[in-house]
Design a protein around this motif. Structure first.
Motif, short mmCIF file in Angstrom:
data_model
loop_
_atom_site.label_atom_id
_atom_site.label_comp_id
_atom_site.label_asym_id
_atom_site.label_seq_id
_atom_site.Cartn_x
_atom_site.Cartn_y
_atom_site.Cartn_z
N GLY A 32 0.79 -1.22 0.00
CA GLY A 32 0.00 0.00 0.00
C GLY A 32 0.82 1.27 0.00
N ALA A 33 1.95 1.29 0.74
CA ALA A 33 2.75 2.51 0.81
C ALA A 33 3.35 2.85 -0.54
N MET A 34 3.86 1.86 -1.26
CA MET A 34 4.45 2.13 -2.56
C MET A 34 3.39 2.60 -3.56
N HIS A 35 2.19 2.01 -3.49
CA HIS A 35 1.13 2.43 -4.42
C HIS A 35 0.65 3.84 -4.09
N LEU A 36 0.57 4.18 -2.82
CA LEU A 36 0.20 5.54 -2.44
C LEU A 36 1.28 6.52 -2.86
N ALA A 37 2.55 6.15 -2.66
CA ALA A 37 3.65 7.01 -3.08
C ALA A 37 3.61 7.25 -4.59
N LEU A 38 3.33 6.20 -5.34
CA LEU A 38 3.25 6.33 -6.79
C LEU A 38 2.08 7.22 -7.20
N ALA A 39 0.97 7.13 -6.47
CA ALA A 39 -0.19 7.97 -6.78
C ALA A 39 0.16 9.45 -6.60
N TYR A 40 0.84 9.78 -5.50
CA TYR A 40 1.29 11.16 -5.32
C TYR A 40 2.22 11.58 -6.46
N ALA A 41 3.18 10.71 -6.80
CA ALA A 41 4.18 11.05 -7.79
C ALA A 41 3.57 11.28 -9.17
N LEU A 42 2.55 10.51 -9.53
CA LEU A 42 1.90 10.70 -10.83
C LEU A 42 1.21 12.05 -10.93
N GLY A 43 0.92 12.66 -9.80
CA GLY A 43 0.30 13.98 -9.79
C GLY A 43 1.25 15.10 -9.45
N ALA A 44 2.57 14.85 -9.53
CA ALA A 44 3.54 15.89 -9.21
C ALA A 44 3.43 17.06 -10.18
#
Length: 929
Positions: A762-774
Motif C-alpha cells: 500500500g505505501a508504494m502504491h500511495l507514493a506512486l499515486a502522489y508522484a503521478l500527480g507531481a
C-alpha cells in the motif's frame, strides 16, 4: 634570488615585482625551479601558512616564467588562487619588462583557459591594452565579460541600467556578437526579467543595434541560425526574444522562408509559434508556395501542442477558401491531424476534409479514406457517410502489452586496486561538491553514479590506506589541491545531517586522512549524526546513518587494522548477499578484527533476508562462525519483519462531499493521506545511536523540509534496499508536497525503490499515486518509470493504484490534469492495458461529482485511447460513464466519455451471440469452403 624566495616565504607579495624585475633571464629560470619546489611543498602546509604565501608565490612564478605558455598555466593554477582580492595588478607589474608580442601571446593563451571570471577578464583586457593587440575573443573570455557586466550592475548597491553599462564598455562591439556564436550562453545572460522590460540582455542588445553599435541585420541572421540549430530551451527563448524585438522586415522574413517552415515543424513551442505567425503573414502576401505550405502543415499538424495545430488548421481553411483548387495538395496534409490525440482536433480536420472533398481527385479521396480509417469508433459513422465503401474496417490485431524488461541485479564492481585509480575516482566525486558556499539543497546535484560509486570509493580508501597510506595521502593532496575544504578544512554544513551527500561523506574521510580534522572537531561533529527531536525527519536520519559510517571509516583508517568494509553492497541496489557477508565476517574473525558498529549495522540492514534454502544455509553458516556478530546475522536473516512495518493510512474510501465542493481546500494536515510505521525494538536496542530513529514509531505528518536536496538521495534507498514500503512511508511527505505545492525533484528516489528486492504494498502504491500527480514534468517522468518497472516486475496492482488516485483527488492533493499527463505518457510507451486498469478504478469516483473536475476530459481521453488500442476485455463497465456521455453539450469531457463508452459498446457487440440466420450462414459458408 635568495631575497626573492625569502620574500615569497614571508608572504610579502607587494615586494615581489621589483625583486623579479631585478633578476636576469638565467636568474629567473633558477628562481622558477625553486618556486616550483616551494609550490609542491606548500600543498602539505596547514591552511594559514598556505594562505600567507599564496599570492606571493603566484606573482613570483608568473614573473619568472620565460615562456608565455608556462606563464599562463602557472597563473591559472587552482592551488595558487586566492579567495580574496585578485593579485593581477602585481602580476602585470612583474611582467612590465616583457616584449608586447610576448604579452599578446600570454593574453591569447590565458583567454583560452576555462573558468575565466570577472578578475581574469580584466587581467586579459589590461594585457592586450599594454601590448597594443586586439582582444582575443574566446567563449571563456566572453563568460568572464558577462560576469563583469553583471557585477557592474550592482556596484555601489544601486542597479545600473544594463544598456548604459554596455554602451560605456569599449569591448561591447567585439564581445556581444560572440554571444551568438557560443555553443551555450553564459549563465549571466540566460535570465531576463519580463518580455517587455528594456533592462535585460535581449532589450539591451536590440538598443545597441538601434544605436548602430551592433549590426542589426547580422543579429537577425544569427538569431534565425541559432533557432534553426536548436539547443537548450533557455537559449532558444533568449534568441527568440532578441529576434522578436528586432522585428524582421518583410524582405528578411521572405528571405528566411525555408527557415520558418523548419522552425514551425521542429522548434520548441514558442519558436514554432513565432515561425507559424511569420508564415501566416507571408501567406497573406502570397509568397508561400502551396507545396511548401503542405509540407510544413504535414509536420506541424503532427505536433502535440493543440494551439499550434488549431492555428494551422485555421490557416489551411483560409487558403482553401481563397483557392479551392489547392485541395489536392493541402487535404492530405490536413489528414495528418486524424492521428492527433485530441478528439476536437480530429473533428475539425474531418470537417475541413468534408467541405473540400468534392473538388479532390479520386487518388486524393482514396488517400484521405485510408487516413480516416485510423479514426476511432466515435467518428465511424461520419467517416462511413463521407467515404462510403472506400473505407474498409482495419483487421483487428491481437494487442500485446509492451513493458520494459524487468531490471536485473547488477554486481557492484570491486574497489579500485591501485592508488592512481582510486585517487582519480575520489577526486572526481569530491570536486562535484567542492564549493564552500551554502547552496540551496534543492539546487545541488550529486553527480556520483548512484550509491555504487560512493561505496566503491569508500571501501577503496579503507583498503589502500591500510597498505599504501603514504602514497594515497600524497596522491589525494595533489589531486585535490585548491579544493576549498582541503585548503580551509571541513565546514559545518558538510557534516550536517540535514543536507549531506555522498560526496560530502567522501570529503569527511579524505579530510581525516589528510590530517585536517582535529580530535575535538571529530567528536563534536560525530555527535551530530544522532538525530533526535520532534522535528527530526527521515532525510536527516538517513543522512545521519551515512555520516556515522564515514566517521567510523575515518577512525578505522587511522587505526589501520580493518581490511575492508562489511557493508559494501553486492548489488547495484545496495543489497548485500547473505553468504558474502558471512565470508567477510569469517575474514574478520581470522584476522581478530572487531567490526565497526555502524558498518555492521548498515550491513545487517542491507542483507537479503527471508525464506529460501540459500538464506537458510547462510544463516547456518553465520551461526557456525561462533561470534556474536555471526549470531546476530543468523537471527536477522531468519527474521521476516520489515525494519519498520507500515500501517495502512486511514483514508480507505473516497469521501463524498456535498455536490460541487470537491475542489474546496482545507489545511494540509486535515487533508493529508499518509501512512505510519511501527517501532522495531531490536533497532533501538542493538544498533548504534545514529540508527535509533529508524526503529522508532513514526506518526504521519505533513512536514516540508527545506534543507534537503532531492538529488542527494542516492544513499537513502541503499540504506534499506530490502524495505521499499518502509522508505516509501517515511519519504511520503516529500511526494505529498511535490504534488500539492510543487516541490521539485522529490520523486527521484522512487524508481530505485521499485527496483529493490523487497515486496511492495500500500505505501508504494500511495507514493506512486502522489508522484503521478507531481507538478513538475521531470517528477512525473520519474513516476512513469516507477509505474513501468513495477508493472514489468508483476508488482503493480492497477486497481489499488486507481483507488489511491481517486482518494488523493478527492482530498485535493493531486490534480487530475497532471495525472492524465503522466498516465498518457505511460500509455504511449505501450502499457495501455496497465493504464486502463488504473483508470477503470479511478474514474468512477471522479464521474460521480456533480461539478466536473478540471482535467477529467484529458483523463477520459487517455482511457479512450487505451481502450481503442487494447480493448476492454476483462474490464468491468465504468460506473457513471454512460451518464456523463449522455449529458448535453459538446465539452471535451462529454466527447471523450462517449468515445470510451463506444469501446465498451463494441465489446458488448462482439460478445453478443449472432442472430440465428447469421449463424446458419456462417456455418454454411464454412461447409462450402
Amino acid at each position: 634570488m635568495n631575497e626573492l624566495l625569502t620574500a615569497v616565504r614571508a608572504g610579502r607579495h607587494h615586494d615581489v615585482p621589483p625583486l623579479v624585475l631585478a633578476l636576469d633571464r638565467p636568474g629567473r629560470r633558477s628562481a622558477l625551479a625553486e618556486l616550483k619546489g616551494l609550490r609542491k611543498e606548500v600543498r602539505g602546509w596547514d591552511r594559514q601558512r598556505r594562505d600567507k604565501v599564496r599570492k606571493a608565490l603566484l606573482v613570483a612564478g608568473a614573473g619568472c616564467h620565460t615562456g608565455a605558455a608556462g606563464c599562463a598555466a602557472w597563473i591559472g593554477g587552482r592551488d595558487l588562487r586566492d579567495w580574496t582580492r585578485s593579485p593581477y595588478p602585481l602580476i602585470l607589474a612583474s611582467l612590465k619588462d616583457r616584449d608586447p608580442v610576448w604579452l599578446g601571446d600570454l593574453a591569447r593563451r590565458f583567454a583560452g583557459r576555462s573558468a575565466l571570471s570577472e578578475a581574469e577578464y580584466t587581467f586579459v583586457g589590461e594585457l592586450t591594452r599594454i601590448a597594443g593587440v586586439p582582444l582575443p575573443v574566446t567563449d571563456h573570455l566572453v563568460t568572464g565579460w558577462t560576469e563583469l557586466v553583471g557585477a557592474a550592475r550592482w556596484r555601489r548597491r544601486t542597479r545600473r541600467p544594463l544598456t548604459e553599462i554596455l554602451r560605456n564598455d569599449p569591448h561591447t562591439a567585439v564581445l556581444a556578437p560572440w554571444l551568438f556564436e557560443m555553443p551555450e550562453l553564459p549563465p549571466q545572460v540566460d535570465f531576463y526579467d519580463a518580455p517587455d522590460s528594456q533592462d535585460h540582455w535581449p532589450g539591451a542588445l536590440c538598443a545597441l543595434a538601434d544605436d548602430g553599435v551592433l549590426d542589426r541585420s547580422y543579429l537577425v541572421d544569427r538569431c534565425v541560425a541559432r533557432l534553426m540549430r536548436g539547443g537548450r530551451s533557455v537559449d532558444q527563448r533568449f534568441f527568440l526574444a532578441v529576434l522578436q524585438r528586432l522585428e524582421a522586415t518583410e524582405d528578411e522574413e521572405q528571405r528566411h522562408l525555408r527557415d520558418w517552415t523548419a522552425m514551425a515543424a521542429d522548434g520548441i513551442a514558442p519558436v514554432a509559434s513565432h515561425a507559424q505567425q511569420v508564415l501566416v503573414r507571408l501567406d497573406a502576401r502570397g509568397v508561400v508556395p502551396t507545396r511548401e505550405l503542405a509540407d510544413v502543415s504535414g509536420a506541424l499538424l503532427f505536433r502535440p501542442e493543440k494551439k499550434l495545430v488549431r492555428a494551422q488548421l485555421t490557416l489551411l481553411g483560409k487558403v482553401l477558401r481563397r483557392d479551392s483548387s489547392t485541395a489536392g495538395e493541402l487535404l492530405p496534409a490536413v489528414a495528418e491531424a486524424f492521428g492527433h490525440e485530441g478528439i476536437d482536433i480530429q473533428e475539425r480536420a474531418l470537417k475541413l476534409v468534408a467541405r473540400y472533398l468534392p473538388v479532390a481527385g479520386p487518388e486524393v479521396r482514396e488517400l484521405l479514406a485510408s487516413a480516416a480509417a485510423q479514426l476511432g469508433p466515435v467518428h465511424r459513422e461520419t467517416v462511413a457517410a463521407l467515404f462510403g465503401g472506400l473505407v474498409e474496417d482495419a483487421p483487428r490485431v491481437a494487442y500485446e502489452e509492451l513493458l520494459p524488461p524487468a531490471p536485473a541485479l547488477r554486481r557492484l564492481e570491486p574497489a579500485p586496486e591501485t592508488v592512481a585509480e582510486l585517487v582519480e575516482e575520489v577526486a572526481a566525486r569530491v570536486k562535484a561538491h567542492a564549493s564552500e558556499r551554502w547552496i540551496p539543497a534543492s539546487a545541488v546535484l550529486d553527480t556520483s553514479a548512484g550509491i555504487t560509486g560512493f561505496e566503491r570509493a569508500l571501501d577503496g580508501l579503507v583498503r589502500l590506506a591500510r597498505s599504501d597510506r603514504e602514497e594515497l595521502t600524497e596522491g589525494l593532496r595533489e589531486a585535490l589541491a585548491g579544493v576549498r575544504f582541503v585548503e580551509h578544512g571541513l565546514s559545518p554544513y558538510m557534516v550536517d545531517p540535514r543536507g549531506v551527500s555522498t560526496s560530502h561523506g567522501l570529503s569527511v574521510v579524505v579530510a581525516s586522512l589528510l590530517g585536517l580534522v582535529s580530535e575535538l572537531d571529530r567528536v563534536a561533529w560525530r555527535a551530530k549524526t544522532v538525530v533526535t527531536g520532534a522535528d527530526a525527519c527521515a532525510h536527516a536520519a538517513l543522512n545521519g546513518v551515512l555520516l556515522d559510517r564515514v566517521w567510523e571509516a575515518s577512525e578505522a583508517i587511522a587505526d589501520g587494522r580493518v581490511p575492508f568494509l562489511l557493508a559494501t553492497p553486492t548489488w547495484h541496489t545496495g543489497a548485500v548477499e547473505a553468504a558474502e557477508l558471512v565470508e567477510r565476517l569469517r575474514t574478520y574473525r581470522d584476522l581478530d578484527v572487531r567490526p565497526g558498529p555502524a558498518d555492521f549495522a548498515q550491513a545487517l540492514l542491507r542483507v537479503r533476508r527471508g525464506g529460501g534454502p540459500e538464506r537458510a544455509e547462510a544463516a547456518a553458516a553465520a551461526e557456525a562462525l561462533g561470534t556474536g556478530e555471526g549470531d546476530r546475522l543468523a537471527a536477522w536473516i531468519r527474521a521476516e519483519n520489515a525494519v519498520a512495518p507500515v500501517l495502512r493510512h486511514p483514508a480507505t474510501t473516497v469521501s463524498r462531499p456535498s455536490a460541487g465542493t470537491w475542489w474546496q481546500r482545507t489545511t494540509t494536515g486535515a487533508r493529508q493521506v499518509l501512512p505510519t510505521t511501527r517501532e522495531r525494538l531490536v533497532i533501538q536496542r542493538d544498533f548504534p545511536a545514529a540508527f535509533h530513529w529508524l526503529g522508532r514509531a513514526q506518526l504521519p505528518r505533513a512536514q516540508e523540509c527545506y534543507h534537503w536536496g532531492p538529488e542527494r538521495s542516492s544513499h537513502w534507498t541503499a540504506t534499506l534496499p530490502g524495505d521499499p514500503e518502509t522508505l516509501a512511508a517515511w519519504l511520503m511527505p516529500d511526494l505529498l508536497f511535490a504534488a500539492d505545492q510543487g516541490q521539485r525533484g522529490a520523486v527521484g528516489f522512487l524508481p530505485a525503490l521499485a527496483e529493490s528486492a523487497g515486496e511492495t504494498g500500500g505505501a508504494m502504491h500511495l507514493a506512486l499515486a502522489y508522484a503521478l500527480g507531481a507538478r513538475h514534468t521531470e517528477d512525473r517522468t520519474a513516476a512513469v518509470d516507477t509505474l513501468l518497472v513495477l508493472a514489468a516486475r508483476g508488482r503493480l496492482d492497477g486497481a489499488v493504484l486507481g483507488r489511491e488516485l481517486a482518494i488523493l483527488v478527492d482530498r485535493d492533493l493531486v490534480k487530475v490534469n497532471r495525472t492524465a499527463d503522466a498516465l498518457g505518457t505511460a500509455a504511449a510507451t505501450g502499457a495501455c492495458r496497465t493504464v486502463l486498469t488504473v483508470l477503470a478504478a479511478m474514474l468512477p469516483g471522479l464521474l460521480a461529482y456533480e461539478k466536473t473536475p478540471r482535467g477529467l476530459g484529458d483523463l477520459l481521453s487517455v482511457a479512450a485511447e487505451c481502450a481503442e488500442r487494447c480493448g476492454t476485455g476483462g474490464i468491468e463497465p465504468i460506473a457513471g460513464l454512460a451518464a456523463t456521455a449522455g449529458r448535453k453539450g459538446s465539452s471535451q469531457t462529454v466527447r471523450q466519455a462517449a468515445r470510451l463508452l463506444a469501446s465498451f459498446a463494441d465489446r458488448e457487440a462482439e460478445e453478443r451471440p449472432a442472430p440465428e440466420s447469421d449463424r446458419k450462414a456462417t456455418i454454411g459458408d464454412q461447409i462450402n469452403t
